[in-house]
Scaffold this motif. Sequence first.
Motif, short mmCIF file in Angstrom:
data_model
loop_
_atom_site.label_atom_id
_atom_site.label_comp_id
_atom_site.label_asym_id
_atom_site.label_seq_id
_atom_site.Cartn_x
_atom_site.Cartn_y
_atom_site.Cartn_z
N GLY A 165 -2.97 70.70 94.18
CA GLY A 165 -1.99 71.21 93.98
C GLY A 165 -0.68 70.78 92.90
O GLY A 165 -0.39 71.53 92.25
N CYS A 198 5.61 73.31 92.82
CA CYS A 198 5.14 71.92 92.42
C CYS A 198 5.58 70.72 93.13
O CYS A 198 4.92 69.90 93.70
CB CYS A 198 5.34 71.69 90.89
SG CYS A 198 4.72 69.90 90.44
N PHE A 209 3.92 70.10 96.89
CA PHE A 209 2.58 69.37 96.68
C PHE A 209 2.93 67.99 96.48
O PHE A 209 2.19 67.07 97.27
CB PHE A 209 1.57 70.34 95.70
CG PHE A 209 0.99 71.32 96.01
CD1 PHE A 209 0.18 71.51 97.23
CD2 PHE A 209 1.55 72.61 95.57
CE1 PHE A 209 -0.44 72.83 97.68
CE2 PHE A 209 0.97 73.89 96.10
CZ PHE A 209 0.11 73.66 96.87
N ILE A 261 -6.04 68.42 98.92
CA ILE A 261 -5.54 69.75 98.64
C ILE A 261 -4.06 69.35 98.11
O ILE A 261 -3.71 70.17 97.14
CB ILE A 261 -5.29 70.71 100.08
CG1 ILE A 261 -6.83 70.95 100.64
CG2 ILE A 261 -4.26 71.67 99.77
CD1 ILE A 261 -6.51 71.50 101.98
N MET A 262 -3.26 68.53 98.43
CA MET A 262 -2.09 68.18 97.68
C MET A 262 -2.19 67.68 96.41
O MET A 262 -1.23 68.02 95.55
CB MET A 262 -1.14 67.10 98.72
CG MET A 262 -0.93 67.68 100.34
SD MET A 262 -0.29 69.26 100.23
CE MET A 262 -0.46 69.63 101.95
N GLY A 297 0.40 72.38 89.83
CA GLY A 297 1.92 72.47 89.17
C GLY A 297 2.44 71.92 87.99
O GLY A 297 3.19 72.68 87.48
#
Length: 493
Positions: free
Chosen positions: A371, A398, A401, A367-368, A375
Amino acid sequence: MSSATSLNLFRFSDPKIKTLHLTWFAFFLTFAVWFAHAPLLSSIQETLDLTDAQVRALLILNVAITIPARIIVGMLVDKLGPRLIYSGLLIISAFLCIGFAFANTYTSLAIFRFLLGFVGAGFVIGIRLVSEWFPAHQVGTAEGIYGGWGNFGSAAAAMTLPALALAFGGDDGWRYAIALVGILCGVYGLVFYKLARNTPKGSIYFKPKKSGAMLVSSWGALWALILMNIPMYLALGLLAWRLAPGGVNLYSETTMYAFWVGLSVVFVYHTWQTWKINAEHLREGVPELEKYSFKQVGILNIAYFATFGSELAVVSMLPLYFLQTFEGLNPVTAGLLASGFAFMNLVSRPMGGWFSDRYGRRRTLIIMIAGLAVGYFMMGLIDSHWWILIAVLVTMACSFFVQAGEGAVFAMIPLIKRSMTGQIAGMAGAYGNVGAVVYLTVLSFVSYSVFFYVIAASALIGLVAVFFMDNPKGHIAEVMPDGTVHTIEVGHK
């Protein structure tokens, strides 16, 4: 927060909470020392009559030695323990910082700045120490707090040192401000040695069976380790080129070639040493209990390249980016707007660690990194027509993440092989610096937008890699020299 993963940070009677506070503050001071020069560069340039090229060279020198330092310090931590190594690093860095503060020539200034890159290895030490004190269901949160709050040292230096320099006054105000940080660092090194302990009372500090190279569990992993060492040497070669006439012209082309030859020799020796130690280890046969997956290490290196590598690169260029993109901004305002990126560390890294503890290591990292790819793509779209508030919000989203991704990487590292946590953290940390060198080199050839798109694209490679990562489950085993087996829980998510 779930009671399983939450921490009461105000329970100072709890030895593990006390250790966490002792350790993040040590890391905070290393970052304050490492970046103490940044907010005072204009004063330093004026006092010593430096050219713009010389100032740019100082910035490159500041990160050059950090790559090998993190590898070496990681090995020392696993062998000698974090208490001794952190105290020693703080005290040595204090003398280097004071030396930089009172340097009167560009040569001495450059030498001290180069040597101060060593303090950037401090991060690795605390990763091992925190992992010794916290159980698997809390280690991600604890490592996130350690990394996030400690990382804030550079922002704290940026906010306080210019005012301190003004308070001291005169042409040498900047010298006293930087020296004060050095003194504080040295004193805290003594405090840390007195109060910190490597492990909780009654616990065992596991050490690798052999030192001199990272031990692996299979022949395939040995080849992978040798291949993963190559980018670190290439990044150092790239730094040598950036200091030569093709870059900031600090030294001659002949000196650059001498550096390259030296790096090649060190690489050959390092490879031989890695092969020799591991071949002997593998021929003896690695018991099932002592095996670990080097694939996990490689994937986390790639993930940290994209996360911390991009953060280091972006933090160093963001004030200038805002200044040149939006009309009507002055340097102070641009710096304040850009500081939002680093400021997010206070919350983002701990959140990344907490999410990992609560929802699973692999899922959180996916997920990070997804993201941060989105971003950076959005940051590539920013131009002078954007409303500046929206641009700042996109930048901060941004950065959440990016830094939560860093927290997720180091929520995983202590769960691979406890006795080698320092070395694994050192290699991942070095890959973060390699990422910064690569991204900043890209920036010297392309526009800001393309720079952000390149980071987004490279993050997608990291995202694909993370899909192949295994979630830690059950227990890892460590075998004592006397043959006693100890198991450490690493979670089940």
